[in-house]
Design a protein around this motif. Structure first.
Motif, PDB file in Angstrom:
ATOM      1  N   UNK A 147       0.830  -1.193   0.000  1.00  0.00           N
ATOM      2  CA  UNK A 147       0.000   0.000   0.000  1.00  0.00           C
ATOM      3  C   UNK A 147       0.866   1.245   0.000  1.00  0.00           C
ATOM      4  N   UNK A 148       0.283   2.353  -0.332  1.00  0.00           N
ATOM      5  CA  UNK A 148       0.975   3.640  -0.239  1.00  0.00           C
ATOM      6  C   UNK A 148       0.597   4.314   1.068  1.00  0.00           C
ATOM      7  N   UNK A 149       1.398   5.283   1.506  1.00  0.00           N
ATOM      8  CA  UNK A 149       1.078   6.000   2.735  1.00  0.00           C
ATOM      9  C   UNK A 149      -0.186   6.819   2.573  1.00  0.00           C
ATOM     10  N   UNK A 150      -0.447   7.312   1.373  1.00  0.00           N
ATOM     11  CA  UNK A 150      -1.678   8.084   1.174  1.00  0.00           C
ATOM     12  C   UNK A 150      -2.903   7.207   1.384  1.00  0.00           C
ATOM     13  N   UNK A 151      -2.826   5.923   0.962  1.00  0.00           N
ATOM     14  CA  UNK A 151      -3.934   4.996   1.189  1.00  0.00           C
ATOM     15  C   UNK A 151      -4.122   4.720   2.677  1.00  0.00           C
ATOM     16  N   UNK A 200      -3.229   6.729   5.199  1.00  0.00           N
ATOM     17  CA  UNK A 200      -3.741   7.945   5.841  1.00  0.00           C
ATOM     18  C   UNK A 200      -5.222   8.122   5.546  1.00  0.00           C
ATOM     19  N   UNK A 201      -5.638   7.885   4.292  1.00  0.00           N
ATOM     20  CA  UNK A 201      -7.057   7.997   3.924  1.00  0.00           C
ATOM     21  C   UNK A 201      -7.914   7.041   4.752  1.00  0.00           C
ATOM     22  N   UNK A 202      -7.441   5.796   4.880  1.00  0.00           N
ATOM     23  CA  UNK A 202      -8.197   4.776   5.604  1.00  0.00           C
ATOM     24  C   UNK A 202      -8.317   5.126   7.085  1.00  0.00           C
ATOM     25  N   UNK A 203      -7.202   5.569   7.674  1.00  0.00           N
ATOM     26  CA  UNK A 203      -7.208   5.920   9.100  1.00  0.00           C
ATOM     27  C   UNK A 203      -8.080   7.141   9.347  1.00  0.00           C
ATOM     28  N   UNK A 239     -12.039  11.945  10.674  1.00  0.00           N
ATOM     29  CA  UNK A 239     -11.325  13.223  10.676  1.00  0.00           C
ATOM     30  C   UNK A 239     -10.742  13.444   9.284  1.00  0.00           C
ATOM     31  N   UNK A 240     -10.259  14.632   9.014  1.00  0.00           N
ATOM     32  CA  UNK A 240      -9.678  14.939   7.713  1.00  0.00           C
ATOM     33  C   UNK A 240      -8.235  14.450   7.629  1.00  0.00           C
ATOM     34  N   UNK A 241      -7.803  14.106   6.403  1.00  0.00           N
ATOM     35  CA  UNK A 241      -6.420  13.661   6.191  1.00  0.00           C
ATOM     36  C   UNK A 241      -5.424  14.691   6.715  1.00  0.00           C
ATOM     37  N   UNK A 242      -5.706  15.960   6.432  1.00  0.00           N
ATOM     38  CA  UNK A 242      -4.742  17.000   6.791  1.00  0.00           C
ATOM     39  C   UNK A 242      -4.580  17.142   8.303  1.00  0.00           C
TER      40      UNK A 242
END
Length: 455
Positions: free
Chosen positions: A362-366, A368-371, A377-380
């Motif tokens: 997986x990528x870190x963006x995936x 972060x999106x999942x968490x 909460x928002x990704x940012x």
């Protein structure tokens, strides 16, 4: 018996009454009085290390005993024996008993180079050490040290990183290259545990001066897994050996599973010295580096694999270079035993016995999106400086899942989470791992998140 001997025995009685039996037998019983002239008492000792240790730990007691027996105007000097046959040595005035500065001592007795056992693994060389882009600094520093051991900006070289990433390989490669460049050098590789056991045996058998003299002979000292120096006695002894070698422009190479900043059980004075040179992190190998290492190993072993099998192995053996080497050896063994070509089915069977075969990375963006979705909460927010309890928990989870389910190094994970450091990410990972051991709620949350990542 001469008057000098009698007076020194009186001093020894005073010392014995004020020290433990072990301390007295180690540091003072072997001392021989040589002369007492012009109010200077000269004592013969076996090494400069003994002088340094006495001056740092026992000089007040020793000076008091000497003044009581020989008089208040007595000054102390040491005679360090360099050659036990000829009696040649170097005289060092005691800094603790006079205003004189200590003289520079001559070299200790050195055993012939041909009898010196380096303990190096000759298979670990620079030719077999494959360094990816993030680890080039460590490799270049190692090559520089090999050309000029002790006379470079990287003394000590402190190599740190997780288990199986190649720290021991690089340290041995430096030692082997030093010997290839100059066979007269005395290079010694020793694990921290072996050093501790040697020191304990020397203490129990009253051979500490011999132990110290041996380590003073070394031109390049490599100590593996320095984090295991937990006892005060071992740390004190290594501190003095470190000082002696460093001041003598000898090279020190240390490895650890964590950076000097994260070593909590070592004394500050040791940690300060570890930072004098270069601290070089060996990162967990990324996919391309794992593939390069595997191809290099397969070539050396004479094994030919298809690209899809190589890709499969590199994608699944993620944590340790040792595991990559184990896979190569296991594939060869299984293929030979069953007389079967190494195909994907055999590769999957062998790999399943060594590592957990995972779905595609997986990528870190995936992650972060999942968490972020899980915690609503928002990704940012996860990547921000917000320190609310919920956001910090989400950030810890993203760090843990990123380490477990992506190809990213800890530094890369930190960069994805708003520029956090390797140490911060590692701290988050350990927090989650500790909670997983005793918190069923945490285990349930992680299971839910991992299920979400799989879909």
């Amino acid at each position: 018996m001469t008057e000098l001997t009698q007076k020194w025995q009186q001093c020894q009685l005073l010392l014995h009454d004020n020290l433990t039996s072990s301390a007295y037998q180690t540091w003072f019983a072997p001392i021989v009085p040589l002369s007492y002239e012009d109010n200077v008492l000269t004592l013969q000792v076996n090494s400069e290390f003994v002088v340094e240790y006495i001056e740092e730990n026992y000089i007040s007691l020793l000076s008091s005993a000497i003044r009581r027996v020989f008089g208040n105007s007595t000054r102390l000097a040491y005679r360090v024996i360099i050659d036990s046959v000829s009696g040649a040595g170097s005289t060092i005035p005691s800094p603790g008993s006079s205003q004189s500065k200590p003289m520079v001592a001559n070299d200790v007795v050195r055993e012939p180079r041909e009898t010196f056992d380096t303990q190096l693994n000759e298979a670990y060389t620079f030719d077999t050490f494959i360094a990816g882009e993030p680890n080039k600094l460590a490799r270049v520093a190692g090559l520089t040290i090999a050309r000029q051991p002790g006379n470079n900006a990287f003394n000590p070289l402190f190599i740190y990183g997780g288990s199986g990433v190649g720290k021991t390989h690089l340290a041995n490669a430096i030692g082997n290259q030093v010997l290839a460049n100059d066979p007269s050098k005395r290079v010694l590789y020793v694990s921290a545990n072996t050093f501790k056991l040697q020191y304990m045996a020397a203490t129990q058998e009253n051979r500490v001066p011999d132990f110290l003299n041996f380590y003073q002979q070394v031109d390049v000292l490599i100590v593996d897994d320095i984090q295991y120096f937990t006892s005060k006695g071992t740390q004190d002894t290594f501190f003095h050996i470190f000082n002696y070698l460093h001041q003598s422009h000898k090279q020190l190479i240390l490895t650890s599973d964590r950076s000097p900043l994260e070593l909590k059980d070592l004394e500050d004075r040791l940690l300060t010295r570890f930072k004098w040179g270069l601290s070089a992190e060996i990162l967990r190998p990324d996919y391309q580096l794992r593939r390069d290492i595997l191809c290099s190993k397969l070539r050396r072993d004479g094994i030919t694999l298809s690209d899809d099998i190589i890709d499969f192995i590199a994608a699944n053996v993620r944590e340790s270079i040792r595991d990559l080497e184990g896979v190569s050896a296991s594939l060869l063994a299984y293929s030979t035993l069953v007389d079967h070509e190494i195909d994907m089915q055999l590769a999957e069977s062998v790999l399943s016995r060594i590592v957990e075969i995972r779905p595609k990375s997986l990528s870190m963006s995936e992650v972060i999106d999942t968490v972020a979705s899980f915690f609503n909460i928002q990704d940012k927010a996860i990547c921000s400086e917000t320190r609310s309890r919920e956001v910090m928990l989400a950030r810890h989870m993203a760090s843990y899942l990123g380490k477990k389910h992506t190809e990213c190094s800890l530094s890369e994970i930190g960069a994805s989470l708003g520029g956090r450091t390797h140490a911060t990410v590692l701290h988050s990972v350990k927090l989650v791992e500790d909670q997983l051991e005793h918190d069923p709620v945490m285990r349930h949350r992680v299971a839910q998140l991992e299920a979400a990542l799989r879909h």
